[in-house]
Design a protein around this motif. Structure first.
Motif, mmCIF file in Angstrom:
data_model
loop_
_atom_site.group_PDB
_atom_site.id
_atom_site.type_symbol
_atom_site.label_atom_id
_atom_site.label_comp_id
_atom_site.label_asym_id
_atom_site.label_seq_id
_atom_site.Cartn_x
_atom_site.Cartn_y
_atom_site.Cartn_z
ATOM 1 N N ILE A 1 36.585 48.905 39.835
ATOM 2 C CA ILE A 1 37.172 49.498 38.634
ATOM 3 C C ILE A 1 38.553 48.905 38.392
ATOM 4 N N PHE A 2 38.905 48.881 37.132
ATOM 5 C CA PHE A 2 40.205 48.407 36.665
ATOM 6 C C PHE A 2 41.018 49.640 36.314
ATOM 7 N N ILE A 3 42.231 49.725 36.804
ATOM 8 C CA ILE A 3 43.095 50.872 36.538
ATOM 9 C C ILE A 3 44.361 50.379 35.860
ATOM 10 N N THR A 4 44.683 51.016 34.755
ATOM 11 C CA THR A 4 45.856 50.612 33.999
ATOM 12 C C THR A 4 46.812 51.792 33.824
ATOM 13 N N ASN A 5 47.976 51.504 33.314
ATOM 14 C CA ASN A 5 49.033 52.489 33.063
ATOM 15 C C ASN A 5 49.581 53.080 34.355
ATOM 16 N N PHE B 1 43.121 46.936 40.634
ATOM 17 C CA PHE B 1 41.671 47.003 40.830
ATOM 18 C C PHE B 1 41.374 47.742 42.123
ATOM 19 N N VAL B 2 40.327 48.546 42.087
ATOM 20 C CA VAL B 2 39.830 49.214 43.284
ATOM 21 C C VAL B 2 38.352 48.895 43.381
ATOM 22 N N GLY C 1 35.172 58.057 47.035
ATOM 23 C CA GLY C 1 34.240 57.251 47.823
ATOM 24 C C GLY C 1 34.972 56.259 48.703
ATOM 25 N N LYS C 2 34.186 55.540 49.492
ATOM 26 C CA LYS C 2 34.751 54.539 50.405
ATOM 27 C C LYS C 2 35.287 53.356 49.608
ATOM 28 N N ILE C 3 36.535 53.005 49.851
ATOM 29 C CA ILE C 3 37.182 51.896 49.161
ATOM 30 C C ILE C 3 37.134 50.662 50.050
ATOM 31 N N LEU C 4 36.620 49.568 49.483
ATOM 32 C CA LEU C 4 36.554 48.301 50.212
ATOM 33 C C LEU C 4 37.843 47.510 50.068
ATOM 34 N N SER C 5 38.440 47.565 48.877
ATOM 35 C CA SER C 5 39.712 46.883 48.657
ATOM 36 C C SER C 5 40.447 47.564 47.518
ATOM 37 N N CYS C 6 41.746 47.396 47.556
ATOM 38 C CA CYS C 6 42.619 48.010 46.564
ATOM 39 C C CYS C 6 43.749 47.024 46.299
#
Length: 85
Positions: A17-21, A59-60, A39-44
């Motif tokens: 997912i793309f996170i903005t602001n 990005f997550v 949920g389980k996060i692979l990268s952030c």
């Protein structure tokens, strides 16, 4: 928030997912901690300017498409350091 990423990875069950602001003070750890409930996060990753400051988006990558969809559905509009993401 919205879903992005390589379609082949999406088919394999991985959701990016793309996170903005994002507030400029949000770091990778704070973003990880805020979204790990979905949920389980692979990268952030937070995108940085040349001077090392946050550009206000990132990005997550979750381990499943379902976790990414849950993060989008429940996290869209959530407040992180007083700003809606």
């Amino acid at each position: 928030m919205c879903s992005h990423g390589d379609p082949s990875r999406q088919e394999a069950g991985v959701g990016k997912i793309f996170i903005t602001n994002l507030d400029k003070s949000i770091d990778k750890r704070a973003l990880y901690d805020s979204l790990s409930a979905f949920g389980k996060i692979l990268s952030c990753r937070i995108i940085l300017a040349e001077d090392g400051t946050s550009k206000g988006f990132g990005f997550v990558d979750f381990d499943s498409k379902e976790a990414a969809e849950d993060a989008i559905a429940k996290g869209n509009g959530m407040l992180l350091n007083g700003k809606k993401v």
